[in-house]
Design a protein around this motif. Structure first.
Motif, mmCIF file in Angstrom:
data_model
loop_
_atom_site.group_PDB
_atom_site.id
_atom_site.type_symbol
_atom_site.label_atom_id
_atom_site.label_comp_id
_atom_site.label_asym_id
_atom_site.label_seq_id
_atom_site.Cartn_x
_atom_site.Cartn_y
_atom_site.Cartn_z
ATOM 1 N N THR A 154 -18.638 8.022 14.967
ATOM 2 C CA THR A 154 -19.251 6.950 15.785
ATOM 3 C C THR A 154 -19.340 7.365 17.248
ATOM 4 O O THR A 154 -20.384 7.239 17.901
ATOM 5 C CB THR A 154 -18.405 5.660 15.672
ATOM 6 O OG1 THR A 154 -18.257 5.341 14.299
ATOM 7 C CG2 THR A 154 -19.047 4.508 16.429
ATOM 8 N N VAL A 155 -18.231 7.900 17.764
ATOM 9 C CA VAL A 155 -18.212 8.290 19.183
ATOM 10 C C VAL A 155 -19.185 9.435 19.436
ATOM 11 O O VAL A 155 -19.961 9.400 20.400
ATOM 12 C CB VAL A 155 -16.778 8.695 19.601
ATOM 13 C CG1 VAL A 155 -16.790 9.314 20.996
ATOM 14 C CG2 VAL A 155 -15.865 7.479 19.559
ATOM 15 N N MET B 106 0.842 -1.191 0.000
ATOM 16 C CA MET B 106 0.000 0.000 0.000
ATOM 17 C C MET B 106 0.884 1.250 0.000
ATOM 18 O O MET B 106 1.842 1.353 0.780
ATOM 19 C CB MET B 106 -0.883 -0.016 1.244
ATOM 20 C CG MET B 106 -1.942 1.033 1.213
ATOM 21 S SD MET B 106 -2.975 0.958 2.690
ATOM 22 C CE MET B 106 -3.964 -0.462 2.358
ATOM 23 N N VAL C 146 -9.971 8.450 6.723
ATOM 24 C CA VAL C 146 -11.356 7.941 6.764
ATOM 25 C C VAL C 146 -11.623 7.269 8.099
ATOM 26 O O VAL C 146 -12.691 7.427 8.717
ATOM 27 C CB VAL C 146 -11.594 6.959 5.584
ATOM 28 C CG1 VAL C 146 -12.936 6.258 5.758
ATOM 29 C CG2 VAL C 146 -11.538 7.690 4.264
ATOM 30 N N ALA C 147 -10.638 6.502 8.585
ATOM 31 C CA ALA C 147 -10.822 5.786 9.852
ATOM 32 C C ALA C 147 -11.021 6.764 11.002
ATOM 33 O O ALA C 147 -11.912 6.591 11.849
ATOM 34 C CB ALA C 147 -9.597 4.894 10.125
ATOM 35 N N THR D 152 -14.447 8.365 10.690
ATOM 36 C CA THR D 152 -15.509 7.411 11.042
ATOM 37 C C THR D 152 -15.566 7.190 12.550
ATOM 38 O O THR D 152 -16.639 7.157 13.169
ATOM 39 C CB THR D 152 -15.284 6.062 10.322
ATOM 40 O OG1 THR D 152 -15.131 6.304 8.930
ATOM 41 C CG2 THR D 152 -16.435 5.108 10.567
ATOM 42 N N ALA D 153 -14.381 7.037 13.139
ATOM 43 C CA ALA D 153 -14.334 6.814 14.591
ATOM 44 C C ALA D 153 -14.917 8.014 15.327
ATOM 45 O O ALA D 153 -15.702 7.867 16.272
ATOM 46 C CB ALA D 153 -12.895 6.562 15.030
ATOM 47 N N PHE E 36 -22.878 8.076 19.393
ATOM 48 C CA PHE E 36 -23.360 7.232 20.489
ATOM 49 C C PHE E 36 -23.037 7.781 21.872
ATOM 50 O O PHE E 36 -23.611 7.369 22.857
ATOM 51 C CB PHE E 36 -22.809 5.811 20.335
ATOM 52 C CG PHE E 36 -23.410 5.095 19.163
ATOM 53 C CD1 PHE E 36 -24.694 4.585 19.230
ATOM 54 C CD2 PHE E 36 -22.711 4.984 17.966
ATOM 55 C CE1 PHE E 36 -25.261 3.939 18.137
ATOM 56 C CE2 PHE E 36 -23.277 4.344 16.875
ATOM 57 C CZ PHE E 36 -24.559 3.822 16.957
ATOM 58 N N TRP E 37 -22.093 8.714 21.948
ATOM 59 C CA TRP E 37 -21.731 9.295 23.257
ATOM 60 C C TRP E 37 -22.926 9.990 23.890
ATOM 61 O O TRP E 37 -23.309 9.725 25.005
ATOM 62 C CB TRP E 37 -20.597 10.292 23.048
ATOM 63 C CG TRP E 37 -19.987 10.820 24.304
ATOM 64 C CD1 TRP E 37 -20.481 11.792 25.116
ATOM 65 C CD2 TRP E 37 -18.752 10.393 24.879
ATOM 66 N NE1 TRP E 37 -19.638 12.012 26.159
ATOM 67 C CE2 TRP E 37 -18.562 11.167 26.050
ATOM 68 C CE3 TRP E 37 -17.800 9.460 24.544
ATOM 69 C CZ2 TRP E 37 -17.444 11.014 26.866
ATOM 70 C CZ3 TRP E 37 -16.685 9.332 25.354
ATOM 71 C CH2 TRP E 37 -16.513 10.077 26.493
ATOM 72 N N VAL F 187 -6.729 5.990 4.038
ATOM 73 C CA VAL F 187 -7.405 5.037 4.936
ATOM 74 C C VAL F 187 -7.429 5.576 6.360
ATOM 75 O O VAL F 187 -8.449 5.531 7.065
ATOM 76 C CB VAL F 187 -6.690 3.657 4.887
ATOM 77 C CG1 VAL F 187 -7.179 2.761 6.023
ATOM 78 C CG2 VAL F 187 -6.905 2.988 3.547
#
Lengths: 383, 196
Positions: free
Chosen positions: B20-21, B1, B12-13, B16-17, B24-25, B9
Motif C-alpha cells: 500500500t505504501v 488463535m 500478510v498484514a 499488504t501495508a 501510493f507513496w 496474519v
C-alpha cells in the motif's frame, strides 16, 4: 484479517508521513490585480552598479509610501542594502533586506507574478517562469531566475515559490480583477516548446493565473506595462504615439526626427507601422469590452526605449485613487499632458522622476513588483 | 488463535501495508513541487503546413558556436497520402543585451533568411541541408524561425536586403514557430590568462 490490518497500517503510514513528504500544495488564488487595493508589501532589487539609475526613482517613490508599507529589497549583500538605505535617507515605509548570494538585475517586475492566497491566512504564491531569456549570456539574469525561491525562503511563513512550465516575463501580463492581458510574444516563446497549441497556452495560463486570459494577437514587442494599464471598471489606458507627437517638435512627415529629443536612440518613432501596433492594442481592449482612453507615449526607433506614462503603480487609500506617475525632466509639456489624462479619471498624481532610468528599456512599474495588497476584491472564478 | 495463524496474519498484514505504501507513496511525488524541474521541453518543435511536418536542426547535431557559419537540416515529412507542396520561410535573428543595466535585450536583428520550396510525394520524407553564409556573432541569443512563406509579414520584406526590426517583430507569425533557440556565449577569459 491480515489484508485488512495491512491496509489500515498502510493508510496510517501514508497519512502520518504525508505520502513521502510531498503533500500536494494548497491551491493558489488569482494573480493580483494591479489596480485594486492598497499597496502593502513590495519587492525591489538593488544592485550597486545601478545606483545612479535607480536611486532617484526609488527616492521619489519610496519617499511617498506610508509607514504601513513594507518594501523587501533583494540585494547581493548587506553592504548593498545599507548603501541604498543611506542613499534614500528618511522614508516612512519599512525597508527589509533579502540578501542573496548571486548576481541580480535591478528589475523586479519580470521575475515572478504574485498569486493571492486561496483562503484567508494562506500563502501567497510566487509564480516564476521556467527560465530567463538570455541567461546564458547574462549572468545577472541567471541569478534573477532564483529570486522567487530566495524570497520564499526568506518569508517561508507567508510565501511559497512555484515554477511554471512556461516561458514568460512577469511584465508580459497585465491583470485587473477580471482579466489578465498577455502580450503577443508569449505565444512564440512557448508554442511547440512548452505547449503544442495556442489553446493549450491559454488553458495553462488560465489555470495558473485564475483569471480570464486575453492573448493580444498584435502588440508592440515590449512588456505590457510599457504601453497599457488597466484602471479598473473595465477601462484601459493605452499609449498613443500620435498624442505624444504633438509635444515633440520637428518631427518629419515620415515621423522620423533627429536623435536629439530626450536622447531617444534613433529619435522618436512615429511611423505608421508603430502607430498601428499601439492602435491594435486599443482595438483588442475595446473588443474585450473595455473603454479605452489613450495616453501620450513617445517610443524610440530602437523599439525598446519609451517615454511612457502607462508604467505606473496604482494605489487605493481611504477611498482615494492614487497613481505613482513617471515624469521625465526635459519633457515637461508631455508630462503635463499625461498628468491631465490621469487626473481626468479622478486619480491623485504622485509624480516620480524617471529621467535616470527610461534609457534602460524600463521604468517605474518595471522596477517594482507587488507582493501583497490590502482589500483586493474577491471572490474569483475557479478555472 | 494459534501462534502459527498469528504469524500468517502478521506476515500478510506487513506485506499488504508495504504494498500500500509503495503504491501510493510515489503517486504524490512531484505534485506541485515548488522548485521542481518543469516538465520536459519539446525536443524538436514542429511546423505543420499543408500536411507537411517540418523540423529544423543543426546539421550533424553540431553545437553551434560563435564565429561559425551554420548548416541546418530541414526535415520534411508528408503526413498525407497525396502529393504536397509548401514554401517555407526560414529566418535567423540575433539579439543581445545593450548593457547589463537593460531590462530586456535589444530587438532581434536579421542575420539571414531564405524561402525554401518543398515538393513531397505521398508519405515521402526529405532532409534538406541548408548552408548559411553568415558567421554567428558572439554573445548573442540566436533564434531560427519557420513559417509559411506567404503567411509571414517578414516574407513581404524579403525583397529588401535587410529586415527592419519592426518587421521582425512579426517575423514569427501566428502560423509560424521558433524552431531553434541557442546562444553563442563565449566564456570570459580568466584574468590571469588575459594578463599574459
Amino acid at each position: 484479517m491480515g489484508v485488512v490490518l495491512g491496509l489500515l497500517a498502510g493508510a496510517a503510514i501514508l497519512t502520518l508521513t504525508g505520502g513521502g513528504g510531498k503533500i500536494p500544495p494548497p491551491p493558489a488564488g488569482p494573480i493580483l490585480s494591479e489596480c485594486d487595493g492598497q499597496l502593502s508589501e513590495l519587492v525591489i532589487h538593488y544592485e550597486p552598479t545601478a545606483k545612479a539609475s535607480v536611486v532617484p526613482v526609488y527616492r521619489d517613490f519610496l519617499g511617498a509610501l506610508a509607514s504601513d508599507v513594507t518594501v523587501h529589497v533583494v540585494c547581493p549583500s548587506q553592504t548593498a542594502f545599507d548603501e541604498l538605505a543611506t542613499a534614500l535617507g528618511d522614508v516612512k515605509c519599512r525597508l527589509s533586506p533579502v540578501v542573496v548570494s548571486h548576481p541580480v538585475t535591478t528589475w523586479s517586475r519580470d521575475r515572478w507574478v504574485a498569486l493571492a492566497p486561496a483562503s484567508d491566512g494562506g500563502l501567497t504564491t510566487l509564480w516564476s517562469p521556467r527560465g530567463e531569456a538570455a541567461e546564458e549570456i547574462w549572468p545577472a539574469r541567471a541569478g534573477d531566475e532564483r529570486v522567487g525561491s530566495d524570497l520564499a525562503a526568506a518569508m517561508a511563513a507567508s510565501l511559497r515559490a512555484l515554477r511554471s512550465n512556461l516561458y514568460f516575463d512577469g511584465g508580459d501580463f497585465l491583470a485587473d480583477s477580471e482579466n489578465v492581458f498577455v502580450v503577443s510574444r508569449v505565444l512564440p516563446r512557448n508554442i511547440q516548446h512548452t505547449v503544442n497549441s495556442r489553446d493549450e497556452l491559454l488553458q495553462t495560463l488560465a489555470c495558473g493565473l485564475k483569471r480570464h486570459v486575453i492573448l493580444l494577437d498584435t502588440s508592440p514587442d515590449h512588456h505590457a506595462g510599457m504601453y497599457m494599464v488597466s484602471v479598473g471598471g473595465r477601462r484601459m489606458l493605452v499609449g498613443d504615439p500620435s498624442l505624444g507627437r504633438r509635444y515633440v517638435k520637428s518631427a518629419g512627415d515620415d515621423g522620423a526626427m533627429a536623435e536629439g529629443f530626450m536622447g531617444l536612440p534613433g529619435g522618436p518613432d512615429f511611423t505608421l507601422e508603430t502607430q498601428h501596433l499601439f492602435d491594435a492594442v486599443a482595438d483588442q481592449c475595446a473588443a474585450a469590452g473595455y473603454q479605452v482612453t489613450r495616453l501620450p507615449v513617445v517610443p524610440a526607433r530602437d523599439g525598446r526605449t519609451y517615454l511612457t506614462y502607462a508604467n505606473v503603480l496604482i494605489d487605493q487609500l481611504a477611498g482615494e485613487r492614487i497613481v505613482y506617475l513617471p515624469y521625465y525632466r526635459g519633457a515637461e509639456p508631455l508630462n503635463a499632458a499625461a498628468r491631465e489624462v490621469w487626473e481626468s479619471l479622478g486619480y491623485k498624481v504622485r509624480p516620480v522622476d524617471c529621467t535616470s532610468i527610461y534609457r534602460h528599456f524600463g521604468c517605474l512599474h518595471c522596477l517594482v513588483n507587488v507582493l501583497k495588497r490590502r482589500n483586493q476584491a474577491g471572490p474569483w472564478r475557479d478555472w | 488463535m494459534k501462534t502459527k495463524d498469528l504469524m500468517t496474519v502478521m506476515t500478510v498484514a506487513v506485506a499488504t501495508a508495504s504494498l500500500t505504501v509503495m503504491t501510493f507513496w510515489s503517486g504524490a511525488l512531484n505534485a506541485g513541487d515548488d522548485e521542481g524541474k518543469p516538465a520536459a521541453q519539446n525536443a524538436k518543435p514542429k511546423l505543420l503546413a499543408h500536411g507537411i511536418e517540418m523540423t529544423l536542426a543543426a546539421a550533424d547535431d553540431r553545437t553551434l558556436t560563435a564565429g561559425e557559419e551554420p548548416v541546418f537540416e530541414l526535415t520534411a515529412v508528408n503526413t498525407t497520402g497525396e502529393a504536397a507542396t509548401a514554401s517555407i520561410h526560414i529566418a535567423m535573428t540575433a539579439s543581445s543585451p545593450r548593457d547589463m543595466m537593460s531590462r530586456v535585450p535589444r530587438l532581434p536583428s536579421a542575420l539571414w533568411q531564405q524561402d525554401q520550396p518543398l515538393v513531397l510525394q505521398p508519405n515521402e520524407a526529405k532532409m534538406i541541408r541548408i548552408p548559411v553564409a553568415v558567421k554567428l556573432p558572439a554573445n548573442n541569443m540566436i533564434a531560427v524561425s519557420l513559417g509559411e512563406a506567404n503567411a509571414t509579414p517578414a516574407a513581404a520584406a524579403a525583397t529588401s536586403p535587410e529586415l527592419k526590426p519592426l518587421q521582425l517583430r512579426a517575423g514569427v507569425p501566428l502560423s509560424g514557430i521558433v524552431a531553434m533557440n541557442f546562444s553563442t556565449a563565449v566564456p570570459a577569459v580568466p584574468a590571469a590568462t588575459a594578463n599574459n
